[in-house]
Design an enzyme around this catalytic site. Structure first.
Site, PDB file in Angstrom:
ATOM      1  N   PRO A 213     -44.860  27.713  44.368  1.00 13.89           N
ATOM      2  CG  PRO A 213     -45.955  26.076  43.253  1.00 13.89           C
ATOM      3  CD  PRO A 213     -45.946  26.870  44.348  1.00 13.89           C
ATOM      4  N   PRO A 214     -43.468  29.242  41.215  1.00 12.00           N
ATOM      5  CG  PRO A 214     -41.880  29.343  39.682  1.00 12.00           C
ATOM      6  CD  PRO A 214     -42.536  28.467  40.599  1.00 12.00           C
ATOM      7  N   GLY A 215     -45.356  32.199  39.820  1.00 16.70           N
ATOM      8  CA  GLY A 215     -46.536  32.707  39.398  1.00 16.70           C
ATOM      9  C   GLY A 215     -47.743  32.218  40.246  1.00 16.70           C
ATOM     10  CE  LYS A 218     -43.275  32.696  45.571  1.00 12.88           C
ATOM     11  NZ  LYS A 218     -43.821  32.320  44.170  1.00 12.88           N
ATOM     12  CD  GLU A 434     -51.791  13.397  19.069  1.00 16.63           C
ATOM     13  OE1 GLU A 434     -52.296  13.104  20.262  1.00 16.63           O
ATOM     14  OE2 GLU A 434     -50.704  13.756  19.128  1.00 16.63           O
ATOM     15  CG  HIS A 437     -51.731   9.452  22.727  1.00 13.18           C
ATOM     16  ND1 HIS A 437     -51.135   8.783  23.675  1.00 13.18           N
ATOM     17  CD2 HIS A 437     -50.963  10.108  21.692  1.00 13.18           C
ATOM     18  CE1 HIS A 437     -49.412   8.880  23.318  1.00 13.18           C
ATOM     19  NE2 HIS A 437     -49.515  10.060  22.356  1.00 13.18           N
ATOM     20  CG  ASP A 510     -46.454  10.454  23.188  1.00 17.21           C
ATOM     21  OD1 ASP A 510     -46.629  11.536  23.832  1.00 17.21           O
ATOM     22  OD2 ASP A 510     -46.625   9.723  22.271  1.00 17.21           O
TER      23      ASP A 510
HETATM   24  P1  ADP Z   1     -45.105  35.015  42.163  1.00 22.04           P
HETATM   25  O1  ADP Z   1     -45.541  34.004  43.126  1.00 22.04           O
HETATM   26  O2  ADP Z   1     -43.900  34.267  41.238  1.00 22.04           O
HETATM   27  O3  ADP Z   1     -44.578  36.183  43.022  1.00 22.04           O
HETATM   28  P2  ADP Z   1     -46.944  36.907  41.094  1.00 22.04           P
HETATM   29  O4  ADP Z   1     -47.679  37.327  42.559  1.00 22.04           O
HETATM   30  O5  ADP Z   1     -45.770  37.806  40.646  1.00 22.04           O
HETATM   31  O6  ADP Z   1     -46.178  35.470  41.231  1.00 22.04           O
HETATM   32  O7  ADP Z   1     -48.040  36.786  40.231  1.00 22.04           O
HETATM   33  C1  ADP Z   1     -47.946  37.148  38.869  1.00 22.04           C
HETATM   34  C2  ADP Z   1     -49.284  37.536  38.317  1.00 22.04           C
HETATM   35  O8  ADP Z   1     -50.134  36.311  38.371  1.00 22.04           O
HETATM   36  C3  ADP Z   1     -50.033  38.566  38.972  1.00 22.04           C
HETATM   37  O9  ADP Z   1     -49.411  39.839  38.710  1.00 22.04           O
HETATM   38  C4  ADP Z   1     -51.451  38.262  38.901  1.00 22.04           C
HETATM   39  O10 ADP Z   1     -51.784  38.764  37.583  1.00 22.04           O
HETATM   40  C5  ADP Z   1     -51.254  36.738  38.567  1.00 22.04           C
HETATM   41  N1  ADP Z   1     -51.860  35.991  39.537  1.00 22.04           N
HETATM   42  C6  ADP Z   1     -51.257  35.277  40.359  1.00 22.04           C
HETATM   43  N2  ADP Z   1     -51.894  34.500  41.297  1.00 22.04           N
HETATM   44  C7  ADP Z   1     -52.962  35.348  41.377  1.00 22.04           C
HETATM   45  C8  ADP Z   1     -54.168  35.187  42.450  1.00 22.04           C
HETATM   46  N3  ADP Z   1     -54.286  34.318  43.299  1.00 22.04           N
HETATM   47  N4  ADP Z   1     -55.170  35.864  42.056  1.00 22.04           N
HETATM   48  C9  ADP Z   1     -55.311  36.785  40.833  1.00 22.04           C
HETATM   49  N5  ADP Z   1     -54.026  36.998  40.172  1.00 22.04           N
HETATM   50  C10 ADP Z   1     -53.001  36.080  40.281  1.00 22.04           C
HETATM   51 ZN    ZN Z   2     -48.145  11.019  21.317  1.00 22.09          ZN
END
Ligand code: ADP
Ligand code: ZN
Ligand code: MG
Length: 619
Positions: A213-215, A218, A434, A437, A510
Site C-alpha cells: 500500500p502507499p506510504g 517502498k 457518541e 456507540h 455509520d
Molecule cells: P511508498 O511506499 O509509497 O513509496 P515512501 O517510501 O515514499 O512510501 O514513504 C514515505 C515516507 O513515510 C518516508 O519518507 C518515511 O518518512 C515514512 N516511512 C514509511 N515507511 C517507513 C518505515 N518503515 N520506517 C520509517 N519511515 C517510514
Molecule cells: Zn456515529
C-alpha cells in the site's frame, strides 16, 4: 542522499544566448566603435573656428559636415545650415577639403567584429542543433520528434543518478519491514562480494519488485539499498517514461539500460512501475506508446547479463495490474511484499521519526502505536511531525504525550474547528450519539475497549467520535466480533431514537460502514447461512482501497441486498435493546460528555460501573 543531474541545456537555451549576444553587440558595441573619435558640436563652433583660422580638414556631406582642428587631433561633426558663403570662408581660413576617415579601428578588427563574430555565433548554434538531432536519431526517435523536443526544452530524459553521501539513507532508517529488509540485504551483499555467490554457482536475481500500500516505505527501502550498497543508483519514475510521442518512452528505457550497463555494478530503481508495466490487453485504442515502452523494458531486462551486477528494483501499489510477462522468473523474479506495519512495527517507526524531534522523557510511544491501527509509515511520520508542530505552536521546547495524541486525531479526523457553530441542542444530540456507540461497544463482550470519546467538531466534518482500540493487532475477526461491530455502528442512531424520539443526518458515515461490513460478511467471508461459502464478490486493487465487483446473477444480487438489510436491521435492534436496558448510564455519561467535551476510556468505564452499581443497589 545527494542527487546529481547531468546538466543538459535545450536548444532554446542556446538560441536565447546567441540572440542576447547579438543584441548586446548591436546596441552597445558597434555604434561605439563607429563613433569613437567624433565629437558632436553646434554650427557656431564651426563658424568660430573658421574665424580663428583653427581649421584642418573639412568634408561637407549631404546632411552633415565633418571637420578637424588645425592639428587634426579631433574630428567634429555638425549639421548643415543654409550658408552659401561657407566654402569661401573655409578656403580663406586655409581648410583642407578632403574626405575624413573617422574609423581609426584597423580594418581587420572591424571585419572580425562585424562579420566573423556573428557568423561564428550562428555556426555554433547550428552545430549544437545538429548534434542534438543526431543524438536523438541515435536514440531511435524520428528527427521531427527530437526537434520538437529540443525546442520545447524538455529533452532531458535521463535517469537521475544518486550517489552515496554522508547523510545517505541506510537500512537502520527503515523501521519494521524486517522480511523486506532481509531479502534486499542479500542483494546488497551480492553486489559487495559476488565471488562468494559465484563459487556455489548462484546468480544474482535480476530484479525485485516491492509491492504494498502507499506510504509503507517502498521508495525509502530502495533508497536504503542504494545507501548500503555503495554502487551507483539510477532512479526513475515509471511515469517519466510515458511521453506524448510514440517511441520516446522506449528510447528512454534503452538509454537508461545503456547507462546502467556502463556503470555496472549498479542498481536501477523504477518507482511506480505500474505506469508502464500495465497488463497489455486487446481493448480498442490501446496505448501504443505504453506498450512499446513495456516491450522495450522486457527486451532490455532479458538482454543484460546479470553477472555484471545490474539489479533492477521496482515499486508498485498495484501488483495485480502488472503484465504477467514482467513478473515471470528471469525478470522480476523476487517479489517483496511491503505491508502496513503491525503494532511493533508502528512503534519502531515512531521511534525512528521521534528521534528527529525533541520529545519529553515521559512520552509513551507504545501507546501512540496502539491508538493508530492501520496507519502507514508515512502517516506515522506525519503524526510525529504534527506533534512537533503543535508543541511549537503552544510554546513548548519538546513534544509531550498530549501533542502526540492530538496529532493522531488531526491525522485521522482533521484539525479542530475553531469556531464551529453548533447549538446546545445539537451538541446534546452529538453527545448522546457518541455515548450510544461507546455503550453498545462496552456492553457487548468481544469488542475493543473504548479509548476516548469526544464531541469537538473537526475539519473533516466529523462532529464527534468514539475511538476504540484493540489491545493487540487483529488479523482474524470472528463472526461474533463482526456482528458486534455492526451493532456498535448502529449504536449512535439508536441512542438518538431512544432519547429524542427522532433522528438526524449525523449517522450517515455509520450507516455506510455498517452496510459495507454486513455486505462483505455475506459476499466475501461466507458468513451467511443461505449462501454459505460461495464467493459472490472479487476484490481488485487490494492495496488501494479494495474495490470489489460482484460476480453473480442479478437475482442473487437482489437476495444479497435483502440479506444485508436484514443483517444490519437485526444488529440495530440489538443495539436499541442494549441501550434501553441501560438508560441511566446513557443519560449520565452523555451529560458528563456534554460538559467536558472529551472523556477518556477510563473515565467512561468508571462512570459506567458507578451507575450500574447504583442501579443494582436500588433493585
Ligand atoms: P511508498 O511506499 O509509497 O513509496 P515512501 O517510501 O515514499 O512510501 O514513504 C514515505 C515516507 O513515510 C518516508 O519518507 C518515511 O518518512 C515514512 N516511512 C514509511 N515507511 C517507513 C518505515 N518503515 N520506517 C520509517 N519511515 C517510514
Ligand atoms: Zn456515529
Ligand atoms: Mg513511493
Amino acid at each position: 542522499m545527494q542527487e546529481m543531474k547531468t546538466p543538459k541545456k535545450s536548444l532554446l537555451y542556446y538560441c536565447i544566448i546567441a540572440l542576447l549576444v547579438l543584441a548586446v553587440l548591436n546596441i552597445f558595441v558597434f555604434p561605439l566603435l563607429q563613433d569613437m573619435n567624433i565629437q558632436d558640436v553646434g554650427y557656431n563652433v564651426l563658424m568660430q573656428m573658421t574665424e580663428q583660422k583653427n581649421i584642418g580638414q573639412v568634408e561637407i556631406k549631404d546632411d552633415e559636415i565633418l571637420f578637424t582642428d588645425r592639428e587634426n587631433k579631433q574630428v567634429y561633426r555638425t549639421g548643415k545650415m543654409d550658408d552659401p558663403d561657407l566654402t569661401n570662408r573655409l578656403y580663406a581660413a586655409g581648410a583642407d577639403f578632403r574626405s575624413i576617415t573617422v574609423n581609426e579601428m584597423s580594418p581587420l578588427v572591424y571585419f572580425l567584429i562585424s562579420f566573423v563574430l556573428p557568423t561564428a555565433l550562428f555556426g555554433l548554434f547550428g552545430w549544437v542543433l545538429y548534434r542534438q538531432i543526431k543524438k536523438r536519431m541515435n536514440d531511435g526517435a524520428s528527427p521531427m520528434n527530437s526537434l520538437t523536443f529540443g525546442l520545447g526544452g524538455m529533452g532531458s530524459g535521463n535517469a537521475k543518478v544518486y550517489v552515496k553521501s554522508a547523510d545517505g539513507i541506510k537500512f537502520a532508517d527503515v523501521a519494521g519491514e524486517e522480511e523486506a529488509k532481509d531479502l534486499l540485504r542479500e542483494i546488497v551483499e551480492f553486489l559487495h562480494d559476488p565471488g562468494k555467490y559465484k563459487e556455489i554457482g548462484a546468480t544474482l536475481p535480476k530484479g525485485a519488485l516491492l509491492s504494498g500500500p502507499p506510504g509503507t516505505g517502498k521508495t525509502l527501502l530502495a533508497k536504503a539499498v542504494a545507501g548500503e550498497a555503495e554502487v551507483p543508483f539510477f532512479s526513475i519514475s515509471g511515469s517519466e517514461f510515458v511521453e506524448m510521442f510514440v517511441g520516446m518512452g522506449a528510447a528512454k528505457v534503452r538509454d537508461l539500460f545503456k547507462q546502467a550497463n556502463d556503470k555496472a555494478p549498479c542498481i536501477v530503481f523504477i518507482d511506480e512501475i505500474d505506469a508502464i508495466g500495465k497488463r497489455r490487453d486487446n481493448t480498442l485504442g490501446g496505448n501504443d506508446e505504453r506498450e512499446q515502452t513495456l516491450n522495450q523494458l522486457l527486451t532490455e531486462m532479458d538482454g543484460f547479463d546479470s553477472s555484471k551486477g545490474v539489479v533492477i528494483l521496482a515499486a508498485t501499489n498495484r501488483p495485480e495490474a502488472l503484465d504477467p510477462a514482467l513478473l515471470r522468473p528471469g525478470r522480476f523474479d523476487r517479489r517483496i511484499p511491503v505491508e502496513l506495519p503491525d503494532l511493533t512495527g508502528r512503534e519502531a517507526i515512531l521511534r525512528v521519526h521521534a528521534k528527529k524531534i525533541k520529545t519529553a522523557p515521559d512520552v509513551d510511544l507504545a501507546k501512540i502505536a496502539r491508538t493508530s491501527p492501520g496507519a502507514s509509515g508515512a502517516d506515522l511520520a506525519n503524526i510525529v511531525n504534527e506533534a512537533a508542530l503543535r508543541a511549537v505552536r503552544n510554546g513548548r521546547k519538546a513534544a509531550i504525550q498530549e501533542d502526540f495524541e492530538e496529532s493522531i486525531e488531526t491525522v485521522i479526523a482533521g484539525y479542530r474547528k475553531k469556531n464551529a457553530i453548533m447549538s446546545d441542542k445539537e451538541k446534546m444530540i452529538v453527545a448522546y450519539h457518541e455515548v450510544g456507540h461507546a455503550l453498545v461497544a462496552a456492553l457487548q463482550s468481544h469488542s475493543a475497549p473504548v479509548e476516548k470519546i469526544t464531541i469537538i467538531p473537526r475539519t473533516s466534518g466529523a462532529l464527534g467520535y468514539t475511538m476504540q482500540v484493540d489491545t493487540a493487532d487483529k488479523t482474524l475477526l470472528t463472526k461474533t466480533e463482526l456482528l458486534n461491530k455492526i451493532a456498535t455502528f448502529t449504536g449512535g442512531r439508536s441512542a438518538e431514537e431512544l432519547v429524542f424520539g427522532d433522528y438526524t443526518t449525523g449517522a450517515s458515515n455509520d450507516i455506510e460502514q455498517a452496510t459495507r461490513l454486513a455486505r462483505a460478511m455475506i459476499t466475501r467471508y461466507g458468513m451467511d447461512e443461505d449462501f454459505d461459502m460461495t464467493a459472490l464478490e472479487t476484490v481488485s486493487n487490494a492495496y488501494l482501497g479494495g474495490d470489489s465487483s460482484l460476480v453473480c446473477s442479478p437475482e442473487t444480487q437482489t437476495q444479497i441486498d435483502k440479506a444485508t438489510a436484514e443483517l444490519v436491521k437485526k444488529q440495530h435492534e440489538k443495539a436499541k435493546t442494549i441501550l434501553s436496558e441501560n438508560m441511566p448510564s446513557l443519560h449520565r455519561i452523555a451529560k458528563f460528555l456534554y460538559e467536558k467535551e472529551t472523556i477518556s476510556g477510563e473515565e467512561f468505564m468508571e462512570l459506567l460501573k458507578e451507575t450500574e452499581k447504583k442501579a443494582e443497589n436500588r433493585a
